[in-house]
Write an enzyme that holds these catalytic residues in place. Structure first.
Site, PDB file in Angstrom:
ATOM      1  N   TYR A 146       0.814  -1.211   0.000  1.00  0.00           N
ATOM      2  CA  TYR A 146       0.000   0.000   0.000  1.00  0.00           C
ATOM      3  C   TYR A 146       0.852   1.268   0.000  1.00  0.00           C
ATOM      4  O   TYR A 146       0.339   2.363  -0.237  1.00  0.00           O
ATOM      5  CB  TYR A 146      -0.961   0.023   1.204  1.00  0.00           C
ATOM      6  CG  TYR A 146      -2.025  -1.058   1.174  1.00  0.00           C
ATOM      7  CD1 TYR A 146      -1.969  -2.100   0.257  1.00  0.00           C
ATOM      8  CD2 TYR A 146      -3.091  -1.035   2.062  1.00  0.00           C
ATOM      9  CE1 TYR A 146      -2.928  -3.096   0.229  1.00  0.00           C
ATOM     10  CE2 TYR A 146      -4.068  -2.027   2.043  1.00  0.00           C
ATOM     11  CZ  TYR A 146      -3.975  -3.050   1.120  1.00  0.00           C
ATOM     12  OH  TYR A 146      -4.934  -4.031   1.096  1.00  0.00           O
ATOM     13  N   LYS A 195       3.437 -15.361   2.832  1.00  0.00           N
ATOM     14  CA  LYS A 195       3.350 -16.157   1.605  1.00  0.00           C
ATOM     15  C   LYS A 195       4.793 -16.509   1.222  1.00  0.00           C
ATOM     16  O   LYS A 195       5.288 -16.174   0.141  1.00  0.00           O
ATOM     17  CB  LYS A 195       2.633 -15.330   0.518  1.00  0.00           C
ATOM     18  CG  LYS A 195       2.303 -16.098  -0.754  1.00  0.00           C
ATOM     19  CD  LYS A 195       1.230 -17.153  -0.605  1.00  0.00           C
ATOM     20  CE  LYS A 195       1.043 -17.926  -1.897  1.00  0.00           C
ATOM     21  NZ  LYS A 195       0.161 -19.109  -1.748  1.00  0.00           N
ATOM     22  N   ASP A 227      -3.008 -18.072   2.366  1.00  0.00           N
ATOM     23  CA  ASP A 227      -4.185 -18.734   1.785  1.00  0.00           C
ATOM     24  C   ASP A 227      -4.749 -19.776   2.758  1.00  0.00           C
ATOM     25  O   ASP A 227      -5.966 -19.900   2.934  1.00  0.00           O
ATOM     26  CB  ASP A 227      -3.879 -19.347   0.410  1.00  0.00           C
ATOM     27  CG  ASP A 227      -2.516 -20.012   0.326  1.00  0.00           C
ATOM     28  OD1 ASP A 227      -1.778 -19.996   1.330  1.00  0.00           O
ATOM     29  OD2 ASP A 227      -2.189 -20.560  -0.741  1.00  0.00           O
ATOM     30  N   ASP A 251      -5.185  -6.493   5.984  1.00  0.00           N
ATOM     31  CA  ASP A 251      -6.387  -5.794   5.528  1.00  0.00           C
ATOM     32  C   ASP A 251      -7.472  -6.826   5.198  1.00  0.00           C
ATOM     33  O   ASP A 251      -8.622  -6.730   5.643  1.00  0.00           O
ATOM     34  CB  ASP A 251      -6.032  -4.953   4.291  1.00  0.00           C
ATOM     35  CG  ASP A 251      -7.180  -4.075   3.826  1.00  0.00           C
ATOM     36  OD1 ASP A 251      -8.090  -3.820   4.619  1.00  0.00           O
ATOM     37  OD2 ASP A 251      -7.152  -3.655   2.652  1.00  0.00           O
ATOM     38  N   ASP A 255     -10.889  -8.257   7.696  1.00  0.00           N
ATOM     39  CA  ASP A 255     -12.291  -8.193   7.248  1.00  0.00           C
ATOM     40  C   ASP A 255     -12.939  -9.571   7.351  1.00  0.00           C
ATOM     41  O   ASP A 255     -14.092  -9.703   7.768  1.00  0.00           O
ATOM     42  CB  ASP A 255     -12.379  -7.705   5.792  1.00  0.00           C
ATOM     43  CG  ASP A 255     -12.617  -6.205   5.697  1.00  0.00           C
ATOM     44  OD1 ASP A 255     -12.136  -5.491   6.610  1.00  0.00           O
ATOM     45  OD2 ASP A 255     -13.253  -5.753   4.740  1.00  0.00           O
TER      46      ASP A 255
HETATM   47  C1  IPM Z   1      -8.951  -0.473   6.367  1.00  0.00           C
HETATM   48  C2  IPM Z   1      -9.407   0.108   5.059  1.00  0.00           C
HETATM   49  C3  IPM Z   1      -8.289   0.976   4.510  1.00  0.00           C
HETATM   50  C4  IPM Z   1      -7.060   0.111   4.387  1.00  0.00           C
HETATM   51  C5  IPM Z   1      -8.625   1.669   3.188  1.00  0.00           C
HETATM   52  C6  IPM Z   1      -9.857   2.523   3.311  1.00  0.00           C
HETATM   53  C7  IPM Z   1      -7.469   2.468   2.645  1.00  0.00           C
HETATM   54  O1  IPM Z   1      -9.760  -0.899   4.174  1.00  0.00           O
HETATM   55  O2  IPM Z   1      -8.671   0.300   7.295  1.00  0.00           O
HETATM   56  O3  IPM Z   1      -8.848  -1.685   6.453  1.00  0.00           O
HETATM   57  O4  IPM Z   1      -6.960  -0.684   3.477  1.00  0.00           O
HETATM   58  O5  IPM Z   1      -6.182   0.205   5.234  1.00  0.00           O
HETATM   59 MG    MG Z   2      -9.801  -2.815   5.038  1.00  0.00          MG
END
Ligand code: IPM
Ligand code: MG
Length: 365
Positions: A146, A195, A227, A251, A255
């Protein structure tokens, strides 16, 4: 104690959930004899609307002057919001990445916990969820893909895009140390996710994590390919205590982990540097589709405020009081719409608005 808190309401549901978290913090201040000074800071779309850019130096300075920052959420609907007509580096998310970098917030703590009271919201089979789970995802936040160089070019009429994934050993070591320190206060287990069967950056990651582990003989370290980890999170989430991983993997996995709890509206996060400073925000996004409707769940933001009390201000009793208030409100059967289930409704649970939830929580401090 005097607490100087920077406040970034941000976009979407951000302002309404931050308002409720402040309600709870103000009650904590009264109850425990503190004073709080808030400084409002613009970031993301809210900053674009005023300054034309998602982050100003003024905002960075205001954050740096605070002891800690509480944030709502950043970003809008990419299909409809005018913010997404701007070039990528001027969009709301770019402001969030930039402030993390400016403040040196390399360690992102994302707890994913299955709340007993909300167990029925867990999408996993009961035989898996029965064991419960309580993991801490430690995501490296200011390096990797990123933040690497990126470009898009056209060569001989063919469009080509390049993103680079770079880590140096110092960046890996400091997040690993934080992960082991936190594991020492938990169940003393670290799963480092990479990985390494493909990526050089992952092989370095593994080497450095192994080196750091030597200083923590009480912590059990294992390595897992990303994975496989994605699979294990739905197959046997109870096996995890601390998951340590790089930026993009963290990231995605965070989620996934939050979804597995069934209650993303409940999950807090902290982004820390080497000092006591931190930026605290819910793990969920800005939910533009329900913004301004007073139906969002403020609990993740309230729990982020609790993490702030714990990690930045070392106010353990105060943080405990907030966590307890959340449990009590859930036990009493109050639910925002995202965590209301048919069974709960049948059992007499009451659906409440975002602001009602904030008041219920503040009343229990
Ligand atoms: C998070 C979000 C951010 C990230 C985005 C909005 C840039 O997805 O905080 O996880 O990827 O860090
Ligand atoms: Mg995120």
């Amino acid at each position: 104690m005097e607490l100087h808190i920077g406040c970034i309401p941000g976009d979407g549901i951000g302002p309404e959930i931050v308002k409720e978290a402040k309600k709870v913090l103000d009650k904590v201040a009264v109850r425990f004899g503190h004073t709080i000074q808030y400084t409002e800071i613009l970031l993301g779309g809210a900053s674009i609307d005023v300054h034309g850019v998602p982050l100003t130096m003024e905002a960075v300075d205001a954050a740096k002057k605070s002891d800690a920052v509480l944030m709502g959420s950043i970003g809008g609907d990419a299909n409809t919001s005018p913010w997404y007509k701007l070039p990528p580096q001027k969009r709301p998310e770019a402001g969030l990445l930039a402030i993390r970098k400016e403040l040196g917030l390399f360690a992102n703590l994302r707890p994913a916990v299955l709340y007993e009271e909300l167990a029925e919201a867990c999408p996993l089979k009961e035989e898996i969820s029965r064991a419960g789970f309580d993991m801490m995802i430690m995501r490296e936040l200011t390096g990797g893909l990123y933040f690497g160089e990126r470009r898009t070019t056209v060569e001989n009429g063919v469009r080509t895009a390049v993103d680079t994934l770079t880590y140096n050993e110092k960046e890996i070591r400091r997040i690993a140390v934080k992960a082991f320190d936190i594991a020492m206060k938990r169940r003393k287990k670290v799963t480092s996710v990479d990985k390494a069967n493909v990526l050089d950056s992952s092989r370095l990651w593994r080497d450095v994590v192994n080196e750091v582990a030597k200083d923590y003989p009480q912590v059990a370290l294992s390595h897992m390919l990303v994975d496989n980890c994605a699979m294990q999170l739905v197959k046997d989430p109870a096996q995890f205590d601390v998951i340590l991983t790089e930026n993009m993997f963290g990231d995605i996995l965070s989620d996934e982990a939050s979804m597995v709890t069934g209650s993303i509206g409940m999950l807090a996060s902290a982004s820390l540097n080497d000092t006591s400073f931190g930026l605290y925000e819910p793990s969920h996004g800005s939910a533009p589709d329900i913004a301004g409707m007073d139906i969002a769940n403020p609990i993740a933001t309230v729990l982020s405020a609790s993490m702030m009390l714990r990690y930045s201000f070392n106010l353990t009793s105060e943080a405990d009081a907030v966590d307890k208030a959340v449990k009590q409100v859930l036990k009493s059967g109050y639910r925002t719409s995202d965590i209301m289930s048919a069974d709960c409704k049948k059992a007499g649970c009451r659906q409440v608005t975002c602001s009602e939830m904030g008041t219920l929580l503040a009343d229990r401090i």
